[in-house]
Motif scaffolding. Sequence first.
Motif, PDB file in Angstrom:
ATOM      1  N   PHE A 188       0.243 -12.071  18.228  1.00  0.00           N
ATOM      2  CA  PHE A 188       0.578 -12.377  16.336  1.00  0.00           C
ATOM      3  C   PHE A 188       0.985 -10.868  16.196  1.00  0.00           C
ATOM      4  O   PHE A 188       1.690 -11.105  15.108  1.00  0.00           O
ATOM      5  CB  PHE A 188      -0.451 -12.723  16.798  1.00  0.00           C
ATOM      6  CG  PHE A 188      -1.427 -13.815  16.240  1.00  0.00           C
ATOM      7  CD1 PHE A 188      -0.351 -14.773  17.376  1.00  0.00           C
ATOM      8  CD2 PHE A 188      -2.344 -14.436  15.702  1.00  0.00           C
ATOM      9  CE1 PHE A 188      -1.196 -16.239  17.746  1.00  0.00           C
ATOM     10  CE2 PHE A 188      -2.872 -15.941  15.818  1.00  0.00           C
ATOM     11  CZ  PHE A 188      -2.580 -16.235  16.744  1.00  0.00           C
ATOM     12  N   ASN A 192       4.943 -11.557  14.789  1.00  0.00           N
ATOM     13  CA  ASN A 192       3.951 -11.052  13.118  1.00  0.00           C
ATOM     14  C   ASN A 192       4.100 -12.256  11.928  1.00  0.00           C
ATOM     15  O   ASN A 192       4.926 -12.887  10.954  1.00  0.00           O
ATOM     16  CB  ASN A 192       5.377 -10.261  11.631  1.00  0.00           C
ATOM     17  CG  ASN A 192       5.504 -10.046  10.958  1.00  0.00           C
ATOM     18  OD1 ASN A 192       3.635  -9.206  10.657  1.00  0.00           O
ATOM     19  ND2 ASN A 192       6.384 -10.260   9.866  1.00  0.00           N
ATOM     20  N   VAL A 193       2.568 -13.176  12.809  1.00  0.00           N
ATOM     21  CA  VAL A 193       2.435 -13.949  12.324  1.00  0.00           C
ATOM     22  C   VAL A 193       0.403 -13.491  11.603  1.00  0.00           C
ATOM     23  O   VAL A 193       0.068 -12.936  12.637  1.00  0.00           O
ATOM     24  CB  VAL A 193       2.438 -15.314  13.145  1.00  0.00           C
ATOM     25  CG1 VAL A 193       3.764 -16.112  13.545  1.00  0.00           C
ATOM     26  CG2 VAL A 193       2.038 -15.109  14.081  1.00  0.00           C
ATOM     27  N   LYS A 194      -0.228 -14.709  11.459  1.00  0.00           N
ATOM     28  CA  LYS A 194      -1.230 -14.392  10.868  1.00  0.00           C
ATOM     29  C   LYS A 194      -2.424 -15.045  11.322  1.00  0.00           C
ATOM     30  O   LYS A 194      -3.493 -15.326  11.428  1.00  0.00           O
ATOM     31  CB  LYS A 194      -1.339 -14.508   9.302  1.00  0.00           C
ATOM     32  CG  LYS A 194      -0.871 -12.942   8.590  1.00  0.00           C
ATOM     33  CD  LYS A 194      -1.345 -13.168   6.798  1.00  0.00           C
ATOM     34  CE  LYS A 194       0.159 -11.722   6.446  1.00  0.00           C
ATOM     35  NZ  LYS A 194      -0.414 -10.260   6.799  1.00  0.00           N
ATOM     36  N   ASN A 195      -1.982 -16.493  11.802  1.00  0.00           N
ATOM     37  CA  ASN A 195      -2.780 -16.863  12.519  1.00  0.00           C
ATOM     38  C   ASN A 195      -2.345 -18.298  13.257  1.00  0.00           C
ATOM     39  O   ASN A 195      -0.830 -18.621  13.826  1.00  0.00           O
ATOM     40  CB  ASN A 195      -3.317 -18.212  11.287  1.00  0.00           C
ATOM     41  CG  ASN A 195      -2.273 -18.574  10.231  1.00  0.00           C
ATOM     42  OD1 ASN A 195      -1.281 -19.505  10.732  1.00  0.00           O
ATOM     43  ND2 ASN A 195      -2.735 -18.439   8.719  1.00  0.00           N
ATOM     44  N   GLN A 198       1.030 -20.260  12.219  1.00  0.00           N
ATOM     45  CA  GLN A 198       1.858 -20.357  11.902  1.00  0.00           C
ATOM     46  C   GLN A 198       3.088 -19.259  13.294  1.00  0.00           C
ATOM     47  O   GLN A 198       4.264 -19.710  13.907  1.00  0.00           O
ATOM     48  CB  GLN A 198       2.194 -18.707  11.480  1.00  0.00           C
ATOM     49  CG  GLN A 198       1.414 -18.431   9.630  1.00  0.00           C
ATOM     50  CD  GLN A 198       1.484 -17.198   8.940  1.00  0.00           C
ATOM     51  OE1 GLN A 198       1.282 -16.472  10.043  1.00  0.00           O
ATOM     52  NE2 GLN A 198       1.140 -17.111   7.957  1.00  0.00           N
ATOM     53  N   ALA A 199       1.606 -19.349  14.389  1.00  0.00           N
ATOM     54  CA  ALA A 199       2.080 -18.578  15.955  1.00  0.00           C
ATOM     55  C   ALA A 199       2.674 -20.326  16.498  1.00  0.00           C
ATOM     56  O   ALA A 199       3.850 -19.759  17.485  1.00  0.00           O
ATOM     57  CB  ALA A 199       0.977 -18.414  16.781  1.00  0.00           C
ATOM     58  N   ARG A 201       4.042 -22.095  14.459  1.00  0.00           N
ATOM     59  CA  ARG A 201       5.763 -22.669  14.624  1.00  0.00           C
ATOM     60  C   ARG A 201       6.769 -21.979  14.657  1.00  0.00           C
ATOM     61  O   ARG A 201       8.137 -22.008  15.285  1.00  0.00           O
ATOM     62  CB  ARG A 201       5.492 -22.396  12.753  1.00  0.00           C
ATOM     63  CG  ARG A 201       6.415 -22.974  12.178  1.00  0.00           C
ATOM     64  CD  ARG A 201       6.313 -23.276  10.559  1.00  0.00           C
ATOM     65  NE  ARG A 201       5.638 -23.414   9.851  1.00  0.00           N
ATOM     66  CZ  ARG A 201       4.024 -23.394   9.829  1.00  0.00           C
ATOM     67  NH1 ARG A 201       4.406 -22.017   9.529  1.00  0.00           N
ATOM     68  NH2 ARG A 201       3.518 -24.024   8.922  1.00  0.00           N
ATOM     69  N   TRP A 202       6.691 -20.374  15.391  1.00  0.00           N
ATOM     70  CA  TRP A 202       7.157 -19.457  15.574  1.00  0.00           C
ATOM     71  C   TRP A 202       7.634 -19.948  16.866  1.00  0.00           C
ATOM     72  O   TRP A 202       8.904 -19.619  17.224  1.00  0.00           O
ATOM     73  CB  TRP A 202       6.593 -18.038  15.237  1.00  0.00           C
ATOM     74  CG  TRP A 202       7.549 -17.020  16.060  1.00  0.00           C
ATOM     75  CD1 TRP A 202       8.649 -16.736  15.113  1.00  0.00           C
ATOM     76  CD2 TRP A 202       8.253 -16.526  17.773  1.00  0.00           C
ATOM     77  NE1 TRP A 202       8.975 -15.336  15.703  1.00  0.00           N
ATOM     78  CE2 TRP A 202       8.552 -15.743  17.413  1.00  0.00           C
ATOM     79  CE3 TRP A 202       7.356 -16.985  18.005  1.00  0.00           C
ATOM     80  CZ2 TRP A 202       9.402 -14.503  18.316  1.00  0.00           C
ATOM     81  CZ3 TRP A 202       7.812 -16.486  19.930  1.00  0.00           C
ATOM     82  CH2 TRP A 202       8.840 -15.223  20.021  1.00  0.00           C
TER      83      TRP A 202
END
Length: 212
Positions: A188, A192-195, A198-199, A201-202
């Motif tokens: 993470f 540079n993701v917070k949850n 988001q991970a 999606r990345w």
Amino acid sequence: MKNMDVMLLSTSCIQSQLMKELLSESLGPSVSLVNQQTLTYHDWNRPALILVDLANLPDSSQPWEEYLRSMKDHISTVLLNTQESISAQKLLQWPNVYGYFSHYEDQETLIKGLAKVLEGEYWIPHSMLIEMLLYLQSIKPITTTSIELTSREIDVLNLLSNNKSNTEIANELFVSEHTIKSHLYKAFKKINVKNRMQAKRWARCNLPLYEN
């Protein structure tokens, strides 16, 4: 591929036992029969060719599949009894795949093809080789100058993007749930993701996904 252990990965049933005996008699090297449980206890002191009998194994993602991927430096694979519509993406999920045979393949073709594989040749149609090449060329790089994920972090993110829980990921990778949390924390920060959302999606935008 000489001096390799040859194993038929299947369930323990009459059909798989007959297949084992046929292959041992026809190919020369003795073929051992392993199932999903005994496979993980194998002593990998020699390289091995794994004949994966898809007709007698679960068709959903299983822990032993991830185990095979983790042993990619020690094994090569050949798929038996595939569907006619198998895709390049599905084929490339298997470590060092040298060939595949559909469920309608006749015995003579099967023996001929496996003999070629044991000689170090591929048994994959030219059209599929082109499809595999095009698929590999379409995959986005999984590292950049600013993001360098470890292979295990990539594995964890791929499984996360397939909606696996931490417990499921831990079971598939044969590690503790605490270890998975540690991998996720480090990944993470790198991407540079917070949850988890988001991970996911990345990962779906940047990593090649394992097809279920």
